[in-house]
Write a protein that holds these residues in place. Structure first.
Motif, PDB file in Angstrom:
ATOM      1  N   LYS A 177      64.906 -18.175  70.840  1.00 58.87           N
ATOM      2  CA  LYS A 177      65.747 -17.671  69.780  1.00 58.87           C
ATOM      3  C   LYS A 177      65.163 -16.103  69.255  1.00 58.87           C
ATOM      4  O   LYS A 177      63.916 -16.273  69.321  1.00 58.87           O
ATOM      5  CB  LYS A 177      65.898 -18.629  68.371  1.00 58.87           C
ATOM      6  N   GLY A 178      66.195 -15.324  68.885  1.00 56.38           N
ATOM      7  CA  GLY A 178      65.238 -14.094  68.211  1.00 56.38           C
ATOM      8  C   GLY A 178      66.568 -13.466  67.497  1.00 56.38           C
ATOM      9  O   GLY A 178      67.451 -13.708  67.643  1.00 56.38           O
ATOM     10  N   SER A 179      66.008 -12.329  66.984  1.00 61.77           N
ATOM     11  CA  SER A 179      67.075 -11.337  66.175  1.00 61.77           C
ATOM     12  C   SER A 179      66.529  -9.904  66.299  1.00 61.77           C
ATOM     13  O   SER A 179      65.496  -9.704  66.489  1.00 61.77           O
ATOM     14  CB  SER A 179      67.074 -11.871  64.616  1.00 61.77           C
ATOM     15  N   LEU A 228      67.929  -5.491  66.671  1.00 62.63           N
ATOM     16  CA  LEU A 228      68.793  -4.721  67.109  1.00 62.63           C
ATOM     17  C   LEU A 228      68.282  -3.859  68.285  1.00 62.63           C
ATOM     18  O   LEU A 228      69.109  -3.560  69.272  1.00 62.63           O
ATOM     19  CB  LEU A 228      69.245  -3.283  66.233  1.00 62.63           C
ATOM     20  N   SER A 229      67.271  -3.963  68.862  1.00 59.93           N
ATOM     21  CA  SER A 229      66.646  -3.630  70.050  1.00 59.93           C
ATOM     22  C   SER A 229      66.057  -4.755  70.919  1.00 59.93           C
ATOM     23  O   SER A 229      65.580  -5.637  70.230  1.00 59.93           O
ATOM     24  CB  SER A 229      65.550  -2.576  69.753  1.00 59.93           C
ATOM     25  N   LEU A 230      65.762  -4.316  72.093  1.00 61.40           N
ATOM     26  CA  LEU A 230      64.831  -5.233  72.826  1.00 61.40           C
ATOM     27  C   LEU A 230      63.610  -5.509  72.249  1.00 61.40           C
ATOM     28  O   LEU A 230      62.782  -6.885  72.102  1.00 61.40           O
ATOM     29  CB  LEU A 230      64.549  -4.863  74.316  1.00 61.40           C
ATOM     30  N   HIS A 231      62.880  -4.417  71.772  1.00 58.36           N
ATOM     31  CA  HIS A 231      61.551  -4.656  71.143  1.00 58.36           C
ATOM     32  C   HIS A 231      61.563  -5.571  70.012  1.00 58.36           C
ATOM     33  O   HIS A 231      60.677  -6.390  69.745  1.00 58.36           O
ATOM     34  CB  HIS A 231      61.015  -3.321  70.671  1.00 58.36           C
ATOM     35  N   GLN A 232      62.577  -5.393  69.076  1.00 56.69           N
ATOM     36  CA  GLN A 232      62.824  -6.494  68.021  1.00 56.69           C
ATOM     37  C   GLN A 232      63.176  -7.766  68.331  1.00 56.69           C
ATOM     38  O   GLN A 232      62.576  -8.613  67.987  1.00 56.69           O
ATOM     39  CB  GLN A 232      63.826  -5.781  66.889  1.00 56.69           C
ATOM     40  N   LEU A 233      63.945  -7.954  69.344  1.00 55.85           N
ATOM     41  CA  LEU A 233      64.436  -9.290  69.857  1.00 55.85           C
ATOM     42  C   LEU A 233      63.103 -10.128  70.460  1.00 55.85           C
ATOM     43  O   LEU A 233      62.775 -11.138  70.269  1.00 55.85           O
ATOM     44  CB  LEU A 233      65.296  -9.186  71.114  1.00 55.85           C
ATOM     45  N   VAL A 234      62.352  -9.184  71.212  1.00 56.35           N
ATOM     46  CA  VAL A 234      60.890 -10.064  72.000  1.00 56.35           C
ATOM     47  C   VAL A 234      60.097 -10.303  70.676  1.00 56.35           C
ATOM     48  O   VAL A 234      59.295 -11.250  70.575  1.00 56.35           O
ATOM     49  CB  VAL A 234      60.508  -9.001  73.017  1.00 56.35           C
ATOM     50  N   SER A 235      59.770  -9.230  69.906  1.00 58.21           N
ATOM     51  CA  SER A 235      58.780  -9.297  69.131  1.00 58.21           C
ATOM     52  C   SER A 235      58.971 -10.509  67.821  1.00 58.21           C
ATOM     53  O   SER A 235      58.335 -11.177  67.273  1.00 58.21           O
ATOM     54  CB  SER A 235      58.618  -8.288  68.066  1.00 58.21           C
ATOM     55  N   LEU A 293      54.257 -21.221  78.285  1.00 60.87           N
ATOM     56  CA  LEU A 293      54.025 -20.201  77.295  1.00 60.87           C
ATOM     57  C   LEU A 293      54.928 -20.702  75.905  1.00 60.87           C
ATOM     58  O   LEU A 293      55.948 -20.817  76.044  1.00 60.87           O
ATOM     59  CB  LEU A 293      54.354 -19.062  77.899  1.00 60.87           C
ATOM     60  N   ILE A 294      54.055 -20.830  74.892  1.00 59.33           N
ATOM     61  CA  ILE A 294      54.676 -21.121  73.604  1.00 59.33           C
ATOM     62  C   ILE A 294      54.811 -19.800  72.887  1.00 59.33           C
ATOM     63  O   ILE A 294      53.713 -19.248  72.521  1.00 59.33           O
ATOM     64  CB  ILE A 294      54.312 -22.350  73.007  1.00 59.33           C
ATOM     65  N   CYS A 295      55.968 -19.193  72.497  1.00 56.52           N
ATOM     66  CA  CYS A 295      56.095 -18.048  71.383  1.00 56.52           C
ATOM     67  C   CYS A 295      56.199 -18.572  70.121  1.00 56.52           C
ATOM     68  O   CYS A 295      57.023 -19.487  69.666  1.00 56.52           O
ATOM     69  CB  CYS A 295      57.268 -17.245  71.746  1.00 56.52           C
ATOM     70  N   LEU A 296      55.299 -18.055  69.098  1.00 52.08           N
ATOM     71  CA  LEU A 296      54.901 -18.588  67.900  1.00 52.08           C
ATOM     72  C   LEU A 296      55.959 -17.552  67.116  1.00 52.08           C
ATOM     73  O   LEU A 296      56.182 -16.578  67.249  1.00 52.08           O
ATOM     74  CB  LEU A 296      53.397 -18.661  67.348  1.00 52.08           C
ATOM     75  N   ALA A 324      60.932 -13.238  68.573  1.00 56.36           N
ATOM     76  CA  ALA A 324      61.212 -14.306  69.365  1.00 56.36           C
ATOM     77  C   ALA A 324      60.486 -15.700  69.316  1.00 56.36           C
ATOM     78  O   ALA A 324      59.432 -15.366  68.993  1.00 56.36           O
ATOM     79  CB  ALA A 324      61.567 -14.070  71.068  1.00 56.36           C
ATOM     80  N   ASN A 325      61.148 -16.710  69.398  1.00 62.02           N
ATOM     81  CA  ASN A 325      60.289 -17.987  68.868  1.00 62.02           C
ATOM     82  C   ASN A 325      60.870 -19.100  69.784  1.00 62.02           C
ATOM     83  O   ASN A 325      62.252 -19.020  70.278  1.00 62.02           O
ATOM     84  CB  ASN A 325      60.335 -18.390  67.769  1.00 62.02           C
ATOM     85  N   GLY A 326      60.252 -20.049  70.565  1.00 59.10           N
ATOM     86  CA  GLY A 326      60.624 -21.130  71.341  1.00 59.10           C
ATOM     87  C   GLY A 326      59.811 -21.206  72.729  1.00 59.10           C
ATOM     88  O   GLY A 326      58.700 -21.152  72.368  1.00 59.10           O
ATOM     89  N   VAL A 327      60.318 -21.668  73.840  1.00 64.82           N
ATOM     90  CA  VAL A 327      59.433 -22.116  74.807  1.00 64.82           C
ATOM     91  C   VAL A 327      59.739 -21.442  76.071  1.00 64.82           C
ATOM     92  O   VAL A 327      60.977 -21.364  76.387  1.00 64.82           O
ATOM     93  CB  VAL A 327      59.566 -23.691  75.053  1.00 64.82           C
TER      94      VAL A 327
END
Length: 456
Positions: free
Chosen positions: A389-391, A393-400, A453-456, A402-405
């Motif tokens: 999951k992420g939120s 307006l840009s790829l950078h924002q979405l990746v930074s 990998l677990i994204c916190l 993001a949380n999940g597995v």
């Protein structure tokens, strides 16, 4: 029959003042103006221009070598304007957005007093259908659109031909368009477009679609129906089918469209270089807020910078401010992927994205070979599963955010160290982090990786 009793100079002044009142822009007609009244009222003008926004680079937003209008007399006597034909020759449009995201095509005239709405020009009647302008045919020849974004980069789109006519109760559409190295064509028919435009938000509207869109000779068949009821969002069911189609030019067009209105980049071009993922705003605002379904079935789908997808299938469900795809599937070479995703809060400052899926049957060798890489890579059987999951307006924002597995499994393979050198320290650091047991030789590197990998 030519109307000699009409003074062309007075007619020009009347047209200019009407445009000025409606748009706040200056309409200039430098060439001759002629008028005839039988069997239709025909107006022809040459060397026409419309002034630009005060902040824009070009003096004029559009220029025309020639415009012709054929206005039918009987509907005019009943209080409506019905144009038999609109003919435009040599149209040049200079479209531009500024740093605030404003488009120069916003023709809303300024209010006479701050905070005070403009009063209706008619005698108390604000019904837009009271003086509706309809048409029967449009012919546009030799058009060029110059689009300049806030970074001053200019894109040029040429439209040699655009024709919309009426036959057997349907609108026939024919368009040729050129952008960069891409050639686009649109041909087919719909329900009467003039009726749909006239009745939209006034009475129920149903539009049938039967169109063919070609990109560099590759055909996408577009069929379906759009249903618009009063005080409700449009509902639609559209089918997109193709043997082979290329999304690269459409992706570029979406970025152009995404700059319209109040849509500015998340960060300046200078700041974008700081991030591995781009901080340029994605065009979420071009996605429609509607209720409907789009079924997509494309045998081979070409994507920018990616290996082609085969057997690409999905059903997009539009639910007002949300888009869901629960059954997206495709193949890349011998590999396959099954994906679910959703995009919510489309018009919010930070849209939300959810995605989960499984990709298997791939190898690093296959993926690099399919993108045309000349690097010496072999093996590396790969499987990828994710739930993210992420939120933003840009790829950078979405990746930074993001949380999940994410679970990635990479089997045994070899890669030329020159390829890693080209990837820079990022690749070395990644391999060091995920597999401390790799064996490095002078020529090749061998790995056997299982990563969770677990994204916190």
């Amino acid at each position: 029959m030519r109307a000699s009793f009409v003074n062309p100079t007075q007619l020009t002044k009347l047209l200019s003042s009407s445009v000025k009142e409606a748009t706040g822009r200056e309409l200039a007609i430098a060439g001759p103006v002629s008028l005839s009244v039988f069997p239709t009222i025909s107006v022809k003008a040459e060397q026409v221009s419309l002034s630009n926004a005060t902040w824009a680079s070009n003096t004029n937003m559009l220029t025309l070598k020639q415009i012709e209008l054929d206005v039918r007399l009987m509907p005019l006597l009943k209080g409506s304007i019905e144009i038999g034909r609109i003919g435009l020759l040599g149209l040049q449009m200079n479209l531009q957005t500024n740093q605030a995201g404003d488009g120069n095509w916003n023709l809303t005239p300024p209010s006479t007093e701050p905070g005070k709405a403009r009063e209706p020009t008619s005698s108390g009647d604000t019904n837009s259908s009271a003086m509706f302008v309809s048409y029967s045919a449009i012919d546009i020849v030799d058009t060029q659109i110059n689009y300049q974004d806030a970074s001053q980069k200019t894109k040029v789109i040429q439209i040699p031909k655009l024709a919309i006519g009426i036959s057997d109760g349907s609108s026939n559409i024919l368009m040729d368009l050129k952008y960069a190295n891409y050639t686009l064509g649109l041909k087919g028919k719909t329900s009467l477009l003039r009726n749909a435009i006239r009745d939209w938000n006034q009475s129920p509207v149903k539009v049938d679609l039967d169109l063919g869109l070609t990109l560099n000779g590759k055909l996408l068949a577009i069929t379906g129906v759009i249903d618009k009821q009063l005080q409700k969002l449009p509902q639609f069911q559209i089918n997109l089918n193709s043997k082979s189609f290329d999304l690269a030019p459409l992706a570029g067009s979406a970025l152009v469209a995404g700059s319209a209105g109040k849509f500015s980049a998340v960060a300046s071009p200078q700041s974008q270089e700081k991030y591995f993922f781009s901080d340029e705003a994605l065009p979420f605002n071009v996605l429609p807020v509607a209720d409907g379904i789009v079924n997509i079935n494309i045998d081979q789908l070409e994507l920018p910078g990616q290996a082609p997808f085969t057997n690409f299938k999905t059903t997009l469900q539009f639910k007002k401010n949300r888009i869901d795809a629960n059954d997206l599937s495709f193949n890349v070479g011998k590999g396959s992927a099954n994906v679910q995703f959703s995009i919510a809060d489309l018009n919010a400052p930070s849209p939300k994205i959810f995605s989960k899926g499984l990709a298997k049957g791939f190898s690093v060798e296959q993926l690099l070979a399919s993108t045309g890489s000349s690097s010496s890579v072999s093996g590396g059987e790969t499987q990828l599963a994710w739930n993210l999951k992420g939120s933003g307006l840009s790829l950078h924002q979405l990746v930074s955010r993001a949380n999940g597995v994410v679970q990635l499994s990479v089997g045994k393979g070899t890669v030329d160290t020159q390829f890693l050198n080209k990837g820079g320290d990022f690749v070395i650091a990644l391999l060091n982090a995920i597999n401390s047991l790799y064996k490095k030789t002078k020529i090749k590197m061998i790995w056997n990786v299982v990563l969770s990998l677990i994204c916190l």
